[in-house]
Design an enzyme around this catalytic site. Structure first.
Site, PDB file in Angstrom:
ATOM      1  N   HIS A   1     -80.203 -18.616  10.702  1.00 29.40           N
ATOM      2  CA  HIS A   1     -80.580 -19.867  11.094  1.00 29.40           C
ATOM      3  C   HIS A   1     -80.984 -20.609   9.818  1.00 29.40           C
ATOM      4  O   HIS A   1     -81.478 -20.177   8.919  1.00 29.40           O
ATOM      5  CB  HIS A   1     -81.696 -19.651  11.952  1.00 29.40           C
ATOM      6  CG  HIS A   1     -82.004 -20.878  12.686  1.00 29.40           C
ATOM      7  ND1 HIS A   1     -82.755 -22.037  12.429  1.00 29.40           N
ATOM      8  CD2 HIS A   1     -81.615 -21.291  14.119  1.00 29.40           C
ATOM      9  CE1 HIS A   1     -82.746 -22.992  13.306  1.00 29.40           C
ATOM     10  NE2 HIS A   1     -81.874 -22.559  14.439  1.00 29.40           N
TER      11      HIS A   1
ATOM     12  N   ASP B   1     -78.572 -17.930  20.027  1.00 27.85           N
ATOM     13  CA  ASP B   1     -77.131 -17.687  20.906  1.00 27.85           C
ATOM     14  C   ASP B   1     -76.765 -16.146  20.962  1.00 27.85           C
ATOM     15  O   ASP B   1     -75.607 -15.932  21.523  1.00 27.85           O
ATOM     16  CB  ASP B   1     -75.959 -18.603  20.030  1.00 27.85           C
ATOM     17  CG  ASP B   1     -76.425 -19.961  19.973  1.00 27.85           C
ATOM     18  OD1 ASP B   1     -76.526 -20.568  18.937  1.00 27.85           O
ATOM     19  OD2 ASP B   1     -76.333 -20.636  20.981  1.00 27.85           O
TER      20      ASP B   1
HETATM   21  C1  SDX Z   1     -78.027 -23.127  16.646  1.00 22.86           C
HETATM   22  O1  SDX Z   1     -80.528 -26.234  13.664  1.00 22.86           O
HETATM   23  C2  SDX Z   1     -80.868 -25.632  14.588  1.00 22.86           C
HETATM   24  O2  SDX Z   1     -82.358 -25.680  15.043  1.00 22.86           O
HETATM   25  C3  SDX Z   1     -79.982 -25.090  15.493  1.00 22.86           C
HETATM   26  C4  SDX Z   1     -80.170 -24.523  16.900  1.00 22.86           C
HETATM   27  C5  SDX Z   1     -80.777 -25.456  17.789  1.00 22.86           C
HETATM   28  O3  SDX Z   1     -81.468 -24.834  18.636  1.00 22.86           O
HETATM   29  O4  SDX Z   1     -80.412 -26.616  17.881  1.00 22.86           O
HETATM   30  O5  SDX Z   1     -81.200 -23.577  16.634  1.00 22.86           O
HETATM   31  C6  SDX Z   1     -79.128 -23.797  17.539  1.00 22.86           C
HETATM   32  O6  SDX Z   1     -77.036 -23.678  16.051  1.00 22.86           O
HETATM   33  C7  SDX Z   1     -78.313 -21.722  16.120  1.00 22.86           C
HETATM   34  C8  SDX Z   1     -77.328 -21.104  15.230  1.00 22.86           C
HETATM   35  C9  SDX Z   1     -76.036 -20.818  15.471  1.00 22.86           C
HETATM   36  N1  SDX Z   1     -75.041 -20.413  14.833  1.00 22.86           N
HETATM   37  C10 SDX Z   1     -74.568 -19.102  14.412  1.00 22.86           C
HETATM   38  O7  SDX Z   1     -75.064 -18.088  15.049  1.00 22.86           O
HETATM   39  C11 SDX Z   1     -73.367 -19.033  13.362  1.00 22.86           C
HETATM   40  C12 SDX Z   1     -73.629 -17.955  12.420  1.00 22.86           C
HETATM   41  N2  SDX Z   1     -74.524 -18.252  11.556  1.00 22.86           N
HETATM   42  C13 SDX Z   1     -74.309 -19.089  10.453  1.00 22.86           C
HETATM   43  O8  SDX Z   1     -73.146 -19.833  10.498  1.00 22.86           O
HETATM   44  C14 SDX Z   1     -75.397 -19.472   9.849  1.00 22.86           C
HETATM   45  O9  SDX Z   1     -76.506 -18.785   9.747  1.00 22.86           O
HETATM   46  C15 SDX Z   1     -76.206 -20.879   9.949  1.00 22.86           C
HETATM   47  C16 SDX Z   1     -75.073 -22.094   9.945  1.00 22.86           C
HETATM   48  C17 SDX Z   1     -76.788 -20.905  11.459  1.00 22.86           C
HETATM   49  C18 SDX Z   1     -77.375 -21.202   8.924  1.00 22.86           C
HETATM   50  O10 SDX Z   1     -76.433 -21.519   7.788  1.00 22.86           O
HETATM   51  P1  SDX Z   1     -76.958 -21.566   6.285  1.00 22.86           P
HETATM   52  O11 SDX Z   1     -78.329 -22.448   6.342  1.00 22.86           O
HETATM   53  O12 SDX Z   1     -75.941 -21.725   5.301  1.00 22.86           O
HETATM   54  O13 SDX Z   1     -77.434 -19.888   6.207  1.00 22.86           O
HETATM   55  P2  SDX Z   1     -78.499 -19.598   4.986  1.00 22.86           P
HETATM   56  O14 SDX Z   1     -78.753 -20.651   4.191  1.00 22.86           O
HETATM   57  O15 SDX Z   1     -79.660 -19.051   5.680  1.00 22.86           O
HETATM   58  O16 SDX Z   1     -77.332 -18.273   4.454  1.00 22.86           O
HETATM   59  C19 SDX Z   1     -78.023 -17.761   3.490  1.00 22.86           C
HETATM   60  C20 SDX Z   1     -77.157 -16.809   3.205  1.00 22.86           C
HETATM   61  C21 SDX Z   1     -75.787 -17.401   2.878  1.00 22.86           C
HETATM   62  O17 SDX Z   1     -75.182 -16.288   1.939  1.00 22.86           O
HETATM   63  P3  SDX Z   1     -75.339 -16.853   0.448  1.00 22.86           P
HETATM   64  O18 SDX Z   1     -74.341 -18.013   0.331  1.00 22.86           O
HETATM   65  O19 SDX Z   1     -76.829 -16.919   0.155  1.00 22.86           O
HETATM   66  O20 SDX Z   1     -74.656 -15.703  -0.394  1.00 22.86           O
HETATM   67  O21 SDX Z   1     -76.704 -15.753   4.210  1.00 22.86           O
HETATM   68  C22 SDX Z   1     -75.510 -15.822   4.838  1.00 22.86           C
HETATM   69  C23 SDX Z   1     -74.730 -17.479   3.905  1.00 22.86           C
HETATM   70  O22 SDX Z   1     -73.492 -17.115   3.328  1.00 22.86           O
HETATM   71  N3  SDX Z   1     -75.324 -16.057   6.222  1.00 22.86           N
HETATM   72  C24 SDX Z   1     -74.617 -15.197   6.842  1.00 22.86           C
HETATM   73  C25 SDX Z   1     -74.902 -15.654   8.156  1.00 22.86           C
HETATM   74  N4  SDX Z   1     -75.614 -16.678   8.083  1.00 22.86           N
HETATM   75  C26 SDX Z   1     -75.898 -16.921   6.799  1.00 22.86           C
HETATM   76  N5  SDX Z   1     -73.754 -13.891   6.599  1.00 22.86           N
HETATM   77  C27 SDX Z   1     -73.278 -13.367   7.517  1.00 22.86           C
HETATM   78  N6  SDX Z   1     -73.361 -13.738   8.832  1.00 22.86           N
HETATM   79  C28 SDX Z   1     -74.164 -14.964   9.124  1.00 22.86           C
HETATM   80  N7  SDX Z   1     -74.229 -15.187  10.383  1.00 22.86           N
END
Ligand code: SDX
Length: 440
Positions: free
Chosen positions: A316, A374
């Site tokens: 998140h 989710d």
């Molecule tokens: C919602 O904003 C909100 O409040 C949204 C929401 C709402 O109520 O409106 O809460 C609803 O959108 C929830 C999120 C739903 N999305 C997913 O479940 C999709 C999977 N999650 C990701 O795509 C991701 O975690 C995000 C988009 C939610 C967050 O993306 P970020 O901000 O880029 O994630 P991060 O900066 O925390 O990531 C840190 C690291 C990264 O790796 P590095 O570049 O540091 O090496 O963690 C990795 C990311 O690649 N990473 C994941 C991951 N999520 C982040 N790796 C594997 N699986 C994942 N799910």
């Protein structure tokens, strides 16, 4: 509690030193009532001829707001100060709608009037039926509700003066009331079944279940357990501060666009798999994994930078702790499946195994990737008989009140102005036009 931040009693200000000129600029700091303070950078460009740079706005406050408070590190979520866990357990969705819109929980008379207003706005203009007929039956329901919600402006645009508080509230009631009707029409249309009119003697969630699942050939009695679970799902999805779709609604609304167009923009933004589309993506992912013994293979892919696969429902932008909504939905999933007599639902078993492994995995622990809202919602929706393609529609149904409350707060903010971010230009500098015959 005043609406704006107060000049900080603590830090007071930040000093910005321009090393190019040696000039110093005082940047005021404002404190809110909870959470991080803000540094007021509104004059930085005028003083330094530089923009600030924050792609994705992850370190930028776009507004002040009194609606929702999140502490991502502590896993806290409150609507107007009430913890989400308490509202999910003790309140109901329409009461939470009133709270988000008006700032206080309604008393008995206010609640009765609000429920009446919503109930008596649930029908849509009969001509909307013809809108649906223009879509292919295979259309994704998010495409349908996005189109139909935007088109609602055609039916109300001539009496929608957003500067009139009364007309803003009527538009708010219409959107909260009509979204379930439109969503169920999209579902019925995809099945080739007749649309079901709302009934005024049912609760909000009972009405939705009946519009979704009843057929003219037999009576239908909404399952109270499912209605209660749905009510909880809507409460948990109702608002979430300045997330991508809410920021989309605010930006659209800052131009003076009508609320139907703004909410349609929010629906479009929510559809993305990185945002509200994740609940659908979680179910598809669980079905692709298929069994517990394939979990290690997918965990490996999730950690592989060269593999676009991400563990959907995990991670998140704000929560670096367990999403409090996921914790409530995890419990609710067990309750609903137990009440429905569903034993050993393989997808729930698989989801819990995936969660157990991920929460012990160094990569996920270090990156603070926890289940989000989710991760479990789809399992409950599937148990209710709602198809995966409708999952993000369900998210949009719950979130509509949050979008409207944020839109209303922005419109009522005396300082609000049209949103207009800037950029760091890295394109071509000026060059002369070359006629086609002289180009290489
Ligand atoms: C919602 O904003 C909100 O409040 C949204 C929401 C709402 O109520 O409106 O809460 C609803 O959108 C929830 C999120 C739903 N999305 C997913 O479940 C999709 C999977 N999650 C990701 O795509 C991701 O975690 C995000 C988009 C939610 C967050 O993306 P970020 O901000 O880029 O994630 P991060 O900066 O925390 O990531 C840190 C690291 C990264 O790796 P590095 O570049 O540091 O090496 O963690 C990795 C990311 O690649 N990473 C994941 C991951 N999520 C982040 N790796 C594997 N699986 C994942 N799910």
């Amino acid at each position: 509690m005043n609406k704006k931040g107060t000049e900080s009693k603590g830090v007071g200000s930040f000093t910005l030193l321009d090393n190019r000129s040696g000039e110093k600029y005082e940047l005021p700091v404002f404190d809110g009532t909870d959470g991080p303070s803000v540094i007021d950078i509104r004059k930085v460009y005028a003083r330094t001829d530089c923009f600030t740079y924050d792609p994705g706005f992850t370190s930028t406050a776009s507004c002040y707001s009194q609606i929702t408070y999140i502490d991502g590190e502590a896993g806290i979520l409150r609507y107007r100060g009430y913890p989400i866990q308490e509202l999910a357990e003790k309140s109901d969705y329409l009461e939470v709608c009133y709270l988000l819109l008006h700032g206080e929980l309604p008393n008995a008379a206010e609640k009765e009037e609000f429920v009446h207003n919503i109930t008596y706005h649930t029908m849509v203009d009969e001509r909307i039926n013809f809108f649906l007929r223009g879509f292919p039956r295979s259309a994704h329901p998010m495409a349908v509700i996005c189109g139909v919600v935007s088109a609602l402006a055609a039916f109300y645009h001539d009496n929608l003066d957003i500067s009139d508080p009364k007309q803003r509230i009527i538009a708010s009631h219409r959107l909260i009331a009509k979204l379930p009707t439109i969503a169920s029409m999209a579902f019925k249309y995809s099945l080739g079944q007749p649309f079901v009119y709302p009934r005024n003697d049912l609760t909000y969630c009972e009405n939705f279940l009946r519009m979704m699942f009843s057929v003219p050939c037999e009576d239908y009695k909404p399952n109270p357990v499912l209605a209660r679970a749905l009510d909880k799902i809507f409460i948990l999805h109702a608002d979430h501060e300045q997330n991508a779709s809410t920021s989309t609604v605010r930006l659209a609304g800052s131009t003076g666009a009508n609320p139907f167009a703004c909410i349609a923009a929010g629906i479009a933004s929510l559809w993305g798999p990185a945002h509200g589309g994740a609940n659908e993506a979680v179910l598809n992912m669980l079905q692709e994994i298929g069994s517990k013994d394939r979990v290690p293979e997918f965990m490996k892919r999730a950690k592989d930078k060269d593999d676009p696969f991400r563990l959907m429902g995990f991670g998140h932008r704000v929560y670096k702790n367990y999403d409090p909504r996921a914790a409530v939905l995890r419990e609710s999933a067990h309750e609903v499946l137990d009440d429905l007599g569903v034993k050993d639902e393989p997808l729930l078993e698989l989801a819990m195994e995936l969660e157990r492994i991920a929460l012990e995995d160094d990569y996920f622990v270090k990156k603070k990737l926890f289940p989000n809202v989710d991760f479990y919602s789809g399992i409950i929706l599937k148990a209710m008989g709602i198809p995966t393609s409708m999952f993000t529609v369900m998210f949009a149904l719950g979130r509509t009140v949050g979008w409207i409350a944020q839109w209303k707060e922005m419109i009522e903010d005396p300082e609000q102005k049209i949103g207009r971010p800037r950029q760091l230009y890295t394109g071509a500098t000026e060059r002369a036009f070359v006629p086609v015959e002289k180009r290489k």
